[in-house]
Every structure is written in structure tokens, then in C-alpha cells.
Design a protein around this motif. Structure first.
Motif, PDB file in Angstrom:
ATOM      1  N   VAL A  11      39.552  53.660  48.710  1.00 29.52           N
ATOM      2  CA  VAL A  11      39.408  52.790  47.550  1.00 29.52           C
ATOM      3  C   VAL A  11      40.022  51.428  47.872  1.00 29.52           C
ATOM      4  O   VAL A  11      41.153  51.347  48.355  1.00 29.52           O
ATOM      5  CB  VAL A  11      40.105  53.388  46.313  1.00 29.52           C
ATOM      6  CG1 VAL A  11      39.916  52.482  45.102  1.00 29.52           C
ATOM      7  CG2 VAL A  11      39.570  54.791  46.020  1.00 29.52           C
ATOM      8  N   ARG A  12      39.257  50.373  47.592  1.00 29.32           N
ATOM      9  CA  ARG A  12      39.756  49.009  47.759  1.00 29.32           C
ATOM     10  C   ARG A  12      39.495  48.247  46.455  1.00 29.32           C
ATOM     11  O   ARG A  12      38.427  48.378  45.864  1.00 29.32           O
ATOM     12  CB  ARG A  12      39.069  48.308  48.928  1.00 29.32           C
ATOM     13  CG  ARG A  12      39.327  48.970  50.280  1.00 29.32           C
ATOM     14  CD  ARG A  12      40.785  48.861  50.665  1.00 29.32           C
ATOM     15  NE  ARG A  12      41.068  49.478  51.961  1.00 29.32           N
ATOM     16  CZ  ARG A  12      41.524  50.715  52.098  1.00 29.32           C
ATOM     17  NH1 ARG A  12      41.717  51.479  51.024  1.00 29.32           N
ATOM     18  NH2 ARG A  12      41.789  51.201  53.296  1.00 29.32           N
ATOM     19  N   PHE A  13      40.468  47.452  45.997  1.00 23.80           N
ATOM     20  CA  PHE A  13      40.304  46.784  44.717  1.00 23.80           C
ATOM     21  C   PHE A  13      40.985  45.424  44.712  1.00 23.80           C
ATOM     22  O   PHE A  13      41.887  45.143  45.509  1.00 23.80           O
ATOM     23  CB  PHE A  13      40.864  47.641  43.586  1.00 23.80           C
ATOM     24  CG  PHE A  13      42.369  47.788  43.619  1.00 23.80           C
ATOM     25  CD1 PHE A  13      43.189  46.894  42.947  1.00 23.80           C
ATOM     26  CD2 PHE A  13      42.964  48.822  44.329  1.00 23.80           C
ATOM     27  CE1 PHE A  13      44.566  47.023  42.973  1.00 23.80           C
ATOM     28  CE2 PHE A  13      44.340  48.959  44.370  1.00 23.80           C
ATOM     29  CZ  PHE A  13      45.147  48.060  43.686  1.00 23.80           C
ATOM     30  N   SER A  14      40.526  44.584  43.802  1.00 23.60           N
ATOM     31  CA  SER A  14      41.148  43.292  43.532  1.00 23.60           C
ATOM     32  C   SER A  14      40.959  43.022  42.042  1.00 23.60           C
ATOM     33  O   SER A  14      39.827  42.849  41.577  1.00 23.60           O
ATOM     34  CB  SER A  14      40.510  42.179  44.369  1.00 23.60           C
ATOM     35  OG  SER A  14      41.113  40.932  44.102  1.00 23.60           O
ATOM     36  N   LEU A  15      42.069  43.002  41.299  1.00 16.00           N
ATOM     37  CA  LEU A  15      42.002  42.900  39.843  1.00 16.00           C
ATOM     38  C   LEU A  15      42.798  41.689  39.350  1.00 16.00           C
ATOM     39  O   LEU A  15      43.750  41.244  39.994  1.00 16.00           O
ATOM     40  CB  LEU A  15      42.551  44.170  39.191  1.00 16.00           C
ATOM     41  CG  LEU A  15      41.794  45.471  39.458  1.00 16.00           C
ATOM     42  CD1 LEU A  15      42.519  46.642  38.827  1.00 16.00           C
ATOM     43  CD2 LEU A  15      40.362  45.387  38.949  1.00 16.00           C
ATOM     44  N   HIS A  16      42.398  41.201  38.183  1.00 15.94           N
ATOM     45  CA  HIS A  16      43.068  40.061  37.563  1.00 15.94           C
ATOM     46  C   HIS A  16      43.150  40.288  36.064  1.00 15.94           C
ATOM     47  O   HIS A  16      42.246  40.883  35.459  1.00 15.94           O
ATOM     48  CB  HIS A  16      42.296  38.761  37.835  1.00 15.94           C
ATOM     49  CG  HIS A  16      42.683  37.634  36.936  1.00 15.94           C
ATOM     50  ND1 HIS A  16      41.958  37.314  35.788  1.00 15.94           N
ATOM     51  CD2 HIS A  16      43.728  36.771  36.979  1.00 15.94           C
ATOM     52  CE1 HIS A  16      42.546  36.300  35.190  1.00 15.94           C
ATOM     53  NE2 HIS A  16      43.609  35.942  35.872  1.00 15.94           N
ATOM     54  N   SER A  17      44.256  39.844  35.479  1.00 12.11           N
ATOM     55  CA  SER A  17      44.399  39.902  34.025  1.00 12.11           C
ATOM     56  C   SER A  17      45.037  38.604  33.540  1.00 12.11           C
ATOM     57  O   SER A  17      46.004  38.124  34.144  1.00 12.11           O
ATOM     58  CB  SER A  17      45.277  41.085  33.604  1.00 12.11           C
ATOM     59  OG  SER A  17      45.456  41.084  32.203  1.00 12.11           O
ATOM     60  N   VAL A  27      44.170  54.098  49.192  1.00 10.46           N
ATOM     61  CA  VAL A  27      43.969  53.017  48.226  1.00 10.46           C
ATOM     62  C   VAL A  27      44.697  51.765  48.702  1.00 10.46           C
ATOM     63  O   VAL A  27      45.829  51.844  49.184  1.00 10.46           O
ATOM     64  CB  VAL A  27      44.486  53.415  46.823  1.00 10.46           C
ATOM     65  CG1 VAL A  27      44.318  52.270  45.843  1.00 10.46           C
ATOM     66  CG2 VAL A  27      43.761  54.653  46.319  1.00 10.46           C
ATOM     67  N   ALA A  28      44.043  50.633  48.580  1.00 12.45           N
ATOM     68  CA  ALA A  28      44.679  49.358  48.903  1.00 12.45           C
ATOM     69  C   ALA A  28      44.051  48.273  48.033  1.00 12.45           C
ATOM     70  O   ALA A  28      42.844  48.280  47.791  1.00 12.45           O
ATOM     71  CB  ALA A  28      44.517  49.019  50.380  1.00 12.45           C
ATOM     72  N   GLY A  29      44.892  47.359  47.565  1.00 17.06           N
ATOM     73  CA  GLY A  29      44.350  46.284  46.750  1.00 17.06           C
ATOM     74  C   GLY A  29      45.432  45.378  46.221  1.00 17.06           C
ATOM     75  O   GLY A  29      46.622  45.531  46.519  1.00 17.06           O
ATOM     76  N   ASP A  30      45.017  44.416  45.445  1.00 19.91           N
ATOM     77  CA  ASP A  30      45.943  43.448  44.874  1.00 19.91           C
ATOM     78  C   ASP A  30      45.617  43.237  43.403  1.00 19.91           C
ATOM     79  O   ASP A  30      44.484  43.452  42.963  1.00 19.91           O
ATOM     80  CB  ASP A  30      45.868  42.117  45.622  1.00 19.91           C
ATOM     81  CG  ASP A  30      44.476  41.509  45.574  1.00 19.91           C
ATOM     82  OD1 ASP A  30      44.140  40.851  44.559  1.00 19.91           O
ATOM     83  OD2 ASP A  30      43.710  41.693  46.541  1.00 19.91           O
ATOM     84  N   ILE A  31      46.628  42.820  42.667  1.00 21.17           N
ATOM     85  CA  ILE A  31      46.458  42.531  41.251  1.00 21.17           C
ATOM     86  C   ILE A  31      47.199  41.239  40.929  1.00 21.17           C
ATOM     87  O   ILE A  31      48.307  41.006  41.419  1.00 21.17           O
ATOM     88  CB  ILE A  31      46.960  43.696  40.367  1.00 21.17           C
ATOM     89  CG1 ILE A  31      46.724  43.379  38.884  1.00 21.17           C
ATOM     90  CG2 ILE A  31      48.420  44.019  40.638  1.00 21.17           C
ATOM     91  CD1 ILE A  31      46.958  44.568  37.969  1.00 21.17           C
ATOM     92  N   THR A  32      46.546  40.386  40.147  1.00 29.31           N
ATOM     93  CA  THR A  32      47.121  39.111  39.721  1.00 29.31           C
ATOM     94  C   THR A  32      47.164  39.078  38.202  1.00 29.31           C
ATOM     95  O   THR A  32      46.172  39.388  37.542  1.00 29.31           O
ATOM     96  CB  THR A  32      46.284  37.927  40.243  1.00 29.31           C
ATOM     97  OG1 THR A  32      46.216  37.985  41.669  1.00 29.31           O
ATOM     98  CG2 THR A  32      46.898  36.603  39.831  1.00 29.31           C
ATOM     99  N   ILE A  33      48.331  38.709  37.649  1.00 31.33           N
ATOM    100  CA  ILE A  33      48.512  38.660  36.202  1.00 31.33           C
ATOM    101  C   ILE A  33      49.070  37.282  35.854  1.00 31.33           C
ATOM    102  O   ILE A  33      50.134  36.894  36.347  1.00 31.33           O
ATOM    103  CB  ILE A  33      49.474  39.760  35.720  1.00 31.33           C
ATOM    104  CG1 ILE A  33      48.996  41.136  36.203  1.00 31.33           C
ATOM    105  CG2 ILE A  33      49.599  39.746  34.201  1.00 31.33           C
ATOM    106  CD1 ILE A  33      50.001  42.247  35.970  1.00 31.33           C
TER     107      ILE A  33
END
Length: 705
Positions: free
Chosen positions: A376-382, A426-432
Motif C-alpha cells: 500500500v502506498r498513499f499520499s493524503l492531505h487535510s 504500507v508507506a506514505g505521507d500525510i499533510t495537515i
């Protein structure tokens, strides 16, 4: 008229004679050996027809086949791959003369299919595919030897096939069974009471197909899963059966086990064609675990002709969730995205335009590659996350929950089960943009996370908070029980007081703070974390104050009491200013110790050492205070007599009610010693003999040892 009746009578006699001849001279059972032989030749399996093959005459000519079995290869648990109790087919004879194949209703009773995969990966369908592959290879070999040696279908022949009109009155399958057993994966699924009905069929015309089935998954013996499905659709085939269309597709399923009860999961497609968008509607109602859900949505479904890619474009989901396990109940969830699944690569890609859960909102993308260890790879923003509001935590309860609780053993604590983390990659980043958690306010939060087969790594965490910044990294090793962890955190330039007010509702400390944390431990239970945490916390505060205590005022009033001076002094602000404060706190399984606390102000120099226990919430700390300047700067009268004298202040007791005590015995001793030292200096100036000087010096100084 007589001639016409005679003609009809002759035709009737001929028809009856033909039927009689067919029954008398053609015994369909004589074809049984041929059918068995051809079956063995074509698919490599044994066919056993136990019942008779008999003729049918009403409502049209046809035949019936009794109990028939297609045997499994050796080594499989069930003797049959396929069996049926009865097959009935009838055909209208006269229309054959006009190239019309009109078949009556085909009926199958008691059909059973058993599909099995052994532990070594072999299946009972392998022989079918192997025979077909051999035939394809033989045809290819013959074709390569010379086109002239292979009879080809002429355009006339192809055209003549298409000239036939094929009609089917219908197909009825009753009480069929499909048993799928995978010994390699340890799963078994049964479909029983399978019903299939096909209405009157004719090429280039729409035909209604309906089905129903019940099922059971025996993967977990103590928790079997039951499901059922019903549905219908309309299908249209071209004359050569190479092309087909579907429309008005409706499927309704249900599912239940010990924890879940999905009452209805519906899917509807107005039309379905390959490589074209097809309008999809779906809905789900029921209970999953302890959560009641009611969801519905729409999408545009596209499937390529090779059936290797499935896309759900414009996927819209609206759901209402209710349950005590939710942080908020009810919870309204919405999702807008584009979803693509590559079947050949087992890869799922999601472009998330918007995901909402009440006030929370996300966007971004993620992809999943299905394998033994899913990747699983992800890049999320809120734009904004208020964790406290989402969890229903107000400021007062947040401050209370953040306090360290004494260790109690009345309730058994259990380590969280993190075994599932060993099965994912799983690897990814999240920006808030803005984050509020435990009432602390942060901006520009960025986190980089990796979970690889049980090892959880926070590669980096950065944020701005209270005019400063924080950078952190951490790791949890869930491959062992209890789990172990390490934490590194650096806080720079943070305004301490507004942060403490927000988080702890406490304004005891002011200043600009820099903090370095380096800690590690094991166990993830609340008590386990407290008991096993070790490491260091280095603090460096500038231009601040300690509220709740005025050291200068305490020195003046207590010294006045001892010396008989005036103790009547206006109430002073309980505050001790400092220009710098540093310390290194050592954490050791519940104990916090330091021996290098330093605090400076224009009037005071403070050194501290001592210990605290956050398991019992007790403290025993001594501050050694030296007056180096005028105490008037701290509000009040000056005390020149105490200048350059070190005054110990002891802080002890419970955190909730600490006791402050000045140790003035040492103060007076230091003051007397200071006066003696001054006297010795004057006396030494008058004593010329060195031996006498040494004797007097030793005698006077010994008074203070």
C-alpha cells in the motif's frame, strides 16, 4: 374438400410413422458408449450415464437423460466433478427443414459441481485445460505445416450457419450445488439451492435471466459465514454468439456471521457494454461488527473487453454510521473518487477527490498491490483536523486526561494485538494544514510513515506550533510482544506558557523553550509505558518565569523572621523571573532525576537537583539559590547581608500539593562562615608568624565542619 382431408390424413400417417420408426428402430441408448468415448477424448475425464436416454414426444420431440456423472481425476476427495439427476431437452422437428432450430425448455434437476484445489496447487480442472492446450498445439502444428492440408470454413459455410434461426424456449436449473474447496488456502465455499431461469431466447432479441442462490463459507469452523443472492438481467446475443449486450442488471445479496449481519447489498446497472461507461447504483444496509450502516452511491463503470481492467469513475459514496465504537455517532461519511483495478496486476489505484467523516476532510491518492503481503502506498492531505472535536474531548477533559495517572492494578491491562501489522507493507505521507490534538494547536503538519512487516517507522514528523517548531521521528517494533519503541523529538523556539495553558490548563512556566527528547521503552499499555520508559529530556528555556513561587520574596520574609526584622511587606506577585533555565532530565522506569538544573536572573542564580516519580506523583527536589544582585528587581527590599550566600529551597510531597521549605540552618552557617573568613583575613594581616596563622585558620574553619 375430400382431397384436402386426404392430404392431411396422409401427412399425419407419415408423421406418426416417422415417430414410430424413430422409436422402434433408433434406440438412443446405443449412443451412450460413443458419448462416453468422445467425452474421454475431448476432456480426458470419465463420463458415466447411469440412467437411460429416453425419447420425449410432448409438447415436442426430445429426449431425457437420467443420472449422469463426470468423474474427478485420482487424488481428489469427491468422486465427481459434475453430476446431474435429470436433463430434459426437446426439439421441434419440422422447423429444421426451414433452418430453424427451435429448442424447448431445457431442464436440469439436482446438478452438482465440485471444484477442488489440492495442497500442492493442482486442481480438478487441470485435465480439461491440458487437453484443450494439446488440441490447440496440434491445430497450430497442422496449420503451420500447410494451409492447404486444413479444411477452412468458406464464406458460404459461415453465411449458411448465420442463416439459421435459433430459438430457445428457456432454461431451468433447480436445486443446483456448487462446492469450491481450496485445501491450499484452507477455505471451502458452498453455493446451494441454486436456481437459474432463462426465458424464451432468440438471437438479436432481449432475454430475461434470473437467478437465486444461498451460500456458506466454512473457512472458520467456529464462525461460519452465510450469504444469499438473487438477481436478474436482460441479455441479447448476436446470431454468431460472438457479441452480447446486457441491461437492467439487478443483484441483491445478504451476508451474516457471528459479528456481522448485512441485510441487503444491492447493485444495479442500467446497461453494460465493454469499453463503455455504464451507470452503476449501489446500496448497503445492515450491521458490521457493532456499527449500523446505511450507505448508497453511484459510479460510471468501465470494463475492457479483455476483462483485465475495471474502472469506477466518478465514484460517489454517502453513508451514515451509528455505534458506540465510533468516535462520533452518528457519523456521516462521504467519498468522491476515481477507482481503477488492474486484474492482471492485482493493482488498485484510487484518486481521492474528497473524503469526509463529519467535520474531517481528506484528499489525495493511494494504490494497493494485492499479494501475500499487500503493498500500500498513499499520499493524503487535510485542510483542518480537530481531533478533540472528532473524539468529543473538551478542554477540561483533555487537560485531565493528559495528567499522568498513578499506577493501579485493579484492572488488568492487555497488550494491543499488532499481529496484523506483520502482514502489510504500507508507506506514505500525510499533510495537515491545521491540526488540533489534546487542545494543542499545530500548523503545516507533515508526517512520513512506513509499516513494513511489523516494523512501524515514523520517518519524520514536522510542524509549527506556538511560534516555534517541532521535528520528531519514532519507531515501533511489533514483531515481538510486548512491542518496543524509540522516540526522538526536537522542539525549538516554542512559547511555553500558551502551550501549557492550552494543553494542561496550567500557566506555571513562561518563556521560549527548546526541548530535546530521546527515549525508548517497551509495552504499549498505559501502565507499561510508564514503567518501562527510559531516556533523556534536555530543556533550554530563555526569558521566562516560574509562576506560583517568588523566591526573592520568600528569602526576604523568612530571613526577616529569623533575624527579627520587619516582615510586614506588601503581597508580592508569585513569580520568579529568569533569563535562562537549562536541565537534563533522566527518565528511568518511573523515576525522573536531574543534577544539572541551572536558572539565571539578574538577582539570582539557582542550581537544582533531585528526583520525581511520575508513577506515584511525588517529588523531592532541592534548589540552591544564590543572591548575586539586588532583590529589589523582584519587588521588595534589598538584603545585602545575603549577597553571595547560597540558600537551599526544598520542594517535596505530592505533585498536587507540593511543600516549599527554606533550609536556613545552612544559610546562617554560610553567613557566619563568611564573617569568620573576613575576620581571618584581617587577623592574618596582623599575625606575622606563619605557623600561628595556620593554627588559627585551622581552628576557626573547623567550627563549620
Amino acid at each position: 374438400m375430400k382431397k384436402l382431408l386426404l392430404l392431411v390424413a396422409v401427412l399425419l400417417v407419415v408423421a406418426v410413422g416417422a415417430v414410430a420408426a424413430l422409436v422402434l428402430f433408433v434406440n438412443p441408448n446405443q449412443f451412450k458408449p460413443l458419448i462416453v468415448e468422445k467425452t474421454k477424448e475431448q476432456i480426458g475425464l470419465d463420463l458415466i450415464i447411469e440412467g437411460d436416454i429416453g425419447w420425449k414426444f410432448f409438447p415436442s420431440i426430445g429426449f431425457e437423460i437420467g443420472k449422469t456423472e463426470l468423474k474427478n481425476p485420482d487424488g481428489f476427495s469427491n468422486p465427481n466433478l459434475f453430476k446431474v439427476d435429470n436433463v430434459g431437452v426437446d426439439v421441434s422437428v419440422m422447423p429444421l427443414l426451414d433452418k430453424q432450430l427451435i429448442i424447448g425448455n431445457i431442464q436440469l434437476d439436482g446438478a452438482e459441481i465440485y471444484l477442488e484445489t489440492l495442497k500442492d496447487g493442482r486442481t480438478n480442472l487441470d485435465s480439461l485445460t491440458q487437453v484443450q492446450s494439446s488440441q490447440d498445439a496440434a491445430e497450430t502444428s497442422v496449420s503451420s505445416a500447410g494451409k492447404d492440408s486444413v479444411p477452412s470454413t468458406t464464406p458460404e459455410q459461415s453465411s449458411s450457419v448465420q442463416d439459421w434461426v435459433i430459438q430457445l424456449a428457456g432454461v431451468t436449473i433447480n436445486k443446483a450445488l456448487l462446492d469450491i474447496q481450496d485445501r491450499k488456502a484452507g477455505t471451502q465455499t458452498k453455493l446451494y439451492d441454486v436456481q437459474l431461469n432463462i426465458d424464451e431466447f432468440e438471437a438479436e432479441k432481449w432475454t430475461l435471466v434470473s437467478f437465486a442462490a444461498k451460500g456458506r463459507n466454512e473457512q472458520q469452523k467456529n464462525n461460519p459465514q452465510n450469504f444469499a443472492a438473487t438477481g436478474n438481467a436482460e441479455v441479447k446475443l448476436s446470431k454468431d454468439f460472438a457479441q452480447y449486450e446486457l441491461r437492467n442488471i439487478n443483484v441483491d445479496t445478504s451476508f451474516s456471521d457471528q459479528a456481522n449481519n448485512i441485510e441487503s447489498a444491492k447493485l444495479a446497472l442500467a446497461t453494460f457494454e465493454f469499453d463503455k461507461p455504464n451507470a452503476l447504483d449501489f446500496s448497503v444496509k445492515g450491521k458490521a461488527a457493532d456499527i449500523i450502516l446505511d450507505a448508497k452511491g453511484t459510479s460510471s463503470l468501465v470494463v475492457n473487453k479483455e476483462i483485465t481492467q475495471v474502472a469506477a469513475n466518478g465514484f460517489n459514496l454517502e453513508a451514515n454510521l451509528e455505534g458506540a465504537a465510533l468516535p462520533q455517532s452518528p457519523m456521516k461519511v462521504g467519498m468522491q473518487s476515481d477507482i481503477t483495478f488492474d486484474i492482471s496486476k492485482n493493482a488498485l489505484n484510487v484518486v481521492l477527490a474528497k473524503l469526509t467523516a463529519n467535520a474531517l476532510q481528506f484528499d489525495g491518492k493511494f494504490n494497493v498491490v494485492l499479494a501475500d503481503i499487500p503493498k500500500v502506498r498513499f499520499s493524503l492531505h487535510s485542510p483542518d483536523i480537530d481531533v478533540d472535536a472528532f473524539l468529543g474531548i473538551d478542554k477540561a477533559s483533555a487537560a485531565k486526561s493528559s495528567e499522568v495517572k498513578p499506577v493501579t492494578t485493579s484492572q488488568e491491562e492487555v497488550e494491543p494485538d499488532l499481529s496484523a501489522l506483520q502482514t502489510i507493507d504500507v508507506a506514505g505521507d500525510i499533510t495537515i494544514d491545521k491540526l488540533k490534538a489534546n487542545n494543542a494547536k499545530m500548523q503545516n503538519v507533515k508526517a512520513d510513515i512506513v509499516v513494513n512487516r511489523g516494523l512501524v517507522t515514523l520517518k519524520s514528523f514536522t510542524a509549527n506550533l506556538y511560534q516555534g517548531s517541532v521535528a520528531a521521528s519514532a519507531q515501533i517494533d511489533a514483531r515481538k510482544t510486548p512491542a518496543t519503541y524509540t522516540i526522538k523529538k526536537s522542539v525549538k523556539g516554542v512559547k511555553v506558557q500558551p502551550m501549557l495553558v492550552d494543553v494542561l490548563d496550567n500557566d506555571m512556566l513562561e518563556g521560549t523553550g527548546n526541548i530535546e527528547v530521546n527515549a525508548q521503552g517497551k509495552s504499549l499499555t498505559p501502565t507499561g509505558i510508564q514503567k518501562n520508559l527510559v531516556g533523556t529530556v534536555a530543556i533550554n528555556f530563555a526569558d521566562g518565569a516560574v509562576n506560583g513561587i517568588n523566591v526573592a520574596h520568600m528569602l526576604r520574609t523568612n530571613y526577616a523572621k529569623i533575624t527579627g526584622g520587619d516582615v510586614t511587606e506588601a503581597d508580592q506577585v508569585k513569580k520568579t523571573d529568569f533569563s535562562a533555565m537549562t536541565a537534563t532530565l533522566k527518565l528511568d522506569k518511573g523515576n525522573v532525576t536531574t543534577d544539572d538544573l541551572h536558572m539565571q536572573s539578574p538577582a539570582l542564580r539557582i542550581k537544582g537537583q533531585g528526583k520525581a516519580n511520575y508513577l506515584n506523583e511525588t517529588v523531592d527536589f532541592t534548589l540552591s539559590t544564590s543572591v548575586v544582585g539586588s532583590l529589589k528587581g523582584q519587588g521588595g527590599k534589598d538584603i545585602d547581608e545575603l549577597r553571595d550566600v547560597t540558600i537551599p529551597v526544598n520542594i517535596s510531597g505530592k505533585w498536587s500539593d507540593p511543600k516549599y521549605k527554606l533550609i536556613f540552618d545552612d544559610v546562617l552557617k554560610q553567613k557566619a562562615k563568611k564573617e569568620v573568613d573576613r575576620g581571618i583575613e584581617k587577623l592574618n594581616d596582623k599575625i606575622k608568624n606563619e605557623d600561628t596563622k595556620k593554627a588559627v585558620d585551622s581552628l576557626l574553619k573547623g567550627l563549620f565542619n
